[in-house]
Design a protein around this motif. Structure first.
Motif, PDB file in Angstrom:
ATOM      1  N   PRO A   1       0.813  -1.215   0.000  1.00 35.15           N
ATOM      2  CA  PRO A   1       0.000   0.000   0.000  1.00 35.15           C
ATOM      3  C   PRO A   1       0.852   1.274   0.000  1.00 35.15           C
ATOM      4  O   PRO A   1       1.974   1.267   0.532  1.00 35.15           O
ATOM      5  N   ASP A   2       0.308   2.336  -0.589  1.00 34.43           N
ATOM      6  CA  ASP A   2       1.000   3.632  -0.650  1.00 34.43           C
ATOM      7  C   ASP A   2       1.558   4.051   0.710  1.00 34.43           C
ATOM      8  O   ASP A   2       2.692   4.505   0.819  1.00 34.43           O
ATOM      9  N   GLU A   3       0.746   3.915   1.727  1.00 34.93           N
ATOM     10  CA  GLU A   3       1.115   4.458   3.042  1.00 34.93           C
ATOM     11  C   GLU A   3       2.423   3.874   3.581  1.00 34.93           C
ATOM     12  O   GLU A   3       3.145   4.543   4.305  1.00 34.93           O
ATOM     13  N   LYS A   4       2.692   2.624   3.226  1.00 32.33           N
ATOM     14  CA  LYS A   4       3.903   1.976   3.743  1.00 32.33           C
ATOM     15  C   LYS A   4       5.173   2.487   3.079  1.00 32.33           C
ATOM     16  O   LYS A   4       6.252   2.376   3.659  1.00 32.33           O
ATOM     17  N   VAL A   5       5.044   2.992   1.852  1.00 29.91           N
ATOM     18  CA  VAL A   5       6.250   3.353   1.097  1.00 29.91           C
ATOM     19  C   VAL A   5       6.364   4.833   0.759  1.00 29.91           C
ATOM     20  O   VAL A   5       7.423   5.296   0.339  1.00 29.91           O
TER      21      VAL A   5
END
Lengths: 390, 187
Positions: free
Chosen positions: A160-164
């Motif tokens: 997911p976007d939030e992790k990276v």
């Protein structure tokens, strides 16, 4: 497209602007999926970074999907999901070849202006004033990315976007800050500022072998977050003399290394901090370096001072005698993001860290102006804001 | 007086070491840059004057008239097109090129570029001087002042653009990018 534009001090607006287009052969156009507001964007919001112009598109923590690539792009493909480094590097010059990407020689079109201020020009930056190139930023629906092969990290499917997303800036910045401390196993690291970069520095210091991390701030929620990462905390408004407290907690020696993750707008309550405010207000000083002063005083003999916090100009009453007397090493500067993106993605994939722990608010582009205001005024509740763009 | 004299002497000595051991005296309006290409490569690129408009700001085109003569055209946003003929006055392959406008030109200009090997395999040190300060009346002012650029800035800017072009294949720009200064209606 819609974009968040800087309109002046304490003024950000959502504007309809032209979609970006390819301007150079190594460019890409990216549809932004998620962007973040950085603590350093607050320096722009406060109007303390020179050479901003009304209408500049903000944002330097950006990721999205590649829509179009220029004719000389080789590695990145249309359809790739990428995280974009906040600093723009050419990948070819002497500095880029030495992994000093933020010192790139070839990406700042206003390098002559930067040289007049700093002697040399660093890399161009997204959305961070004209002395750093005046590049349109990523708090927008689309962004043009120069030298995309060098400045993008392609993200494997399923993450997911939030992790990276924070590989664009704050995770590499916190990590480089910790690396710059030259930590030896068992060291104690003191970190001023428990904002997002401070939080990343805390986790990174532990990853790099620190035994103790002392986090210093005056926002209770941020200190709580630091504590959850394993740091000991000091609320500097409640402590009886911050320097005495740090010295006591480190057995009289001082921390092996200190990180200033605050930068030019410290909110200290010392006499020098009050003087800084007055001097900045009347234009006699450009920066308020109270965190830096304390870190210089606190650090142990022969220790290292690492400065990821942003400074822009001339500093007043810096205790250089303390630095000299103790033989301190200073390491600082804009992050060489491209050097850290891939190894840190590996750490995320190995589940050594999930940088999304700092996110407190998930908003949309229309919320941007209010988000800036809230982030500026309410540091208790707002630690990290991400903006969903599509 | 004595102190001044001594300092001057030291500075001169230091400068000649800093640039190179070749006793290269700095000329007026001359700047240096290090480019990660060999002197021969940069010489070959520069010697083909039709390449110059690719990095010299405001230079629209250069037409080759003969092996030594060329016609330079500058297109100014706030003025008419200005042209002059220039000739190469010295040419040492791999080392240096000098040129100047013909004596009867409307615009008086001259330039010189020199290529030295940089230490530690860092490519070449390129020394460029471009003199627009020769009294030449209005066209000279168009060339520099109207664009908000003094001759020093112009030389430095051109050197940086040459470096970027040779090292990366492009010149950094934000001209034509999106901004809130040109808002549009959404369709």
């Amino acid at each position: 497209m819609k974009a968040l534009c800087w309109e002046g001090k304490h003024s950000v607006a959502v504007k309809n602007v032209r979609d970006p287009k390819i301007l150079n052969p190594h460019d890409a156009i990216v549809k932004v999926t998620t962007a973040a507001i950085c603590g350093s964007d607050l320096h722009l919001y406060d109007g303390v970074i020179p050479t901003m112009e009304k209408g500049d598109i903000l944002g330097h923590e950006t990721m999205g999907e590649v829509m179009e690539v220029g004719p000389l792009v080789k590695r990145v493909k249309v359809g790739d999901r990428i995280v974009i480094a906040f600093d723009i590097a050419c990948g070819s010059c002497h500095h880029c070849e030495s992994d000093e990407f933020s010192a790139c020689d070839n990406t700042n079109p206003n390098a002559v202006l930067a040289e007049k201020l700093y002697g040399q020009s660093g890399a161009g930056l997204f959305g961070y004033s004209h002395v750093y190139g005046g590049y349109a930023g990523g708090q927008a629906e689309f962004i043009r990315v120069p030298f995309v092969d060098t400045n993008a990290l392609v993200i494997p499917k399923g993450i997911p976007d939030e992790k990276v997303l924070f590989l664009s800036d704050i995770f590499p910045t916190g990590y480089m800050a910790a690396e710059n401390c030259q930590i030896k196993r068992g060291d104690t690291v003191a970190i001023w500022g428990a904002g997002p970069v401070g939080q990343m520095a805390i986790r990174s210091a532990f990853l790099l072998g620190a035994e103790r991390v002392i986090s210093i701030d005056h926002v209770a929620s941020r200190l709580k977050m630091a504590s959850e990462s394993g740091a000991e905390t000091i609320h500097f408004e409640e402590a009886d003399g911050i320097l005495d407290e740090i010295k006591y907690r480190t057995g009289g020696c001082g921390p092996d290394s200190c990180i200033d993750a605050v930068g030019m707008e410290a909110h200290g309550h010392t006499i020098t901090a009050s003087l800084d405010r007055v001097k900045m207000a009347v234009g006699l000083a450009t920066d308020r370096p109270d965190a830096l002063r304390q870190a210089m005083q606190a650090c142990k003999k022969g220790g290292t001072l690492s400065i990821p916090g942003v400074y822009g100009g001339f500093l007043d009453k810096v205790p250089f005698g303390a630095a000299f007397g103790k033989g301190l090493t200073f390491k600082m500067g804009q992050t060489h993001t491209q050097k850290y993106m891939k190894p840190l993605l590996n750490r995320i994939m190995k589940e050594e860290i999930d940088p999304s722990f700092v996110i407190t608010h998930r908003l949309g582009i229309e919320d941007g102006p209010d988000a800036y205001k809230a982030f500026h005024e309410n540091k208790e509740d707002y630690i990290k804001i991400i903006l969903k763009m599509h | 007086m004595e102190t001044t004299k001594t300092n001057h002497h030291l500075r001169k000595k230091h400068e000649s070491i800093k640039i190179n051991s070749s006793n290269y005296e700095r000329e007026e309006n001359q700047f240096a840059i290090t480019i990660k290409k060999s002197p021969t490569e940069i010489y070959s690129f520069f010697r083909d004057f039709t390449n110059l408009p690719r990095f010299m700001k405001d230079l629209k085109e250069v037409n080759i008239l003969s092996p030594l003569r060329s016609k330079w055209t500058v297109n100014l946003s706030l003025g008419p097109t200005v042209s002059w003929d220039a000739e190469i006055i010295h040419d040492i392959p791999g080392e240096s090129i000098g040129w100047k406008s013909l004596d009867d030109s409307e615009v008086k200009t001259k330039g010189k570029i020199r290529f030295l090997s940089a230490p530690a395999g860092k490519g070449s040190i390129v020394l460029l001087s471009m003199d627009y300060s020769v009294p030449g009346g209005k066209p000279v002012e168009w060339l520099t002042k109207l664009k908000g650029e003094d001759p020093h800035t112009l030389v430095l800017t051109n050197l940086k653009r040459l470096k970027a072009l040779l090292e990366t294949g492009e010149i950094p720009t934000t001209e034509g990018q999106s901004s809130g200064r040109e808002p549009v209606e959404l369709h």
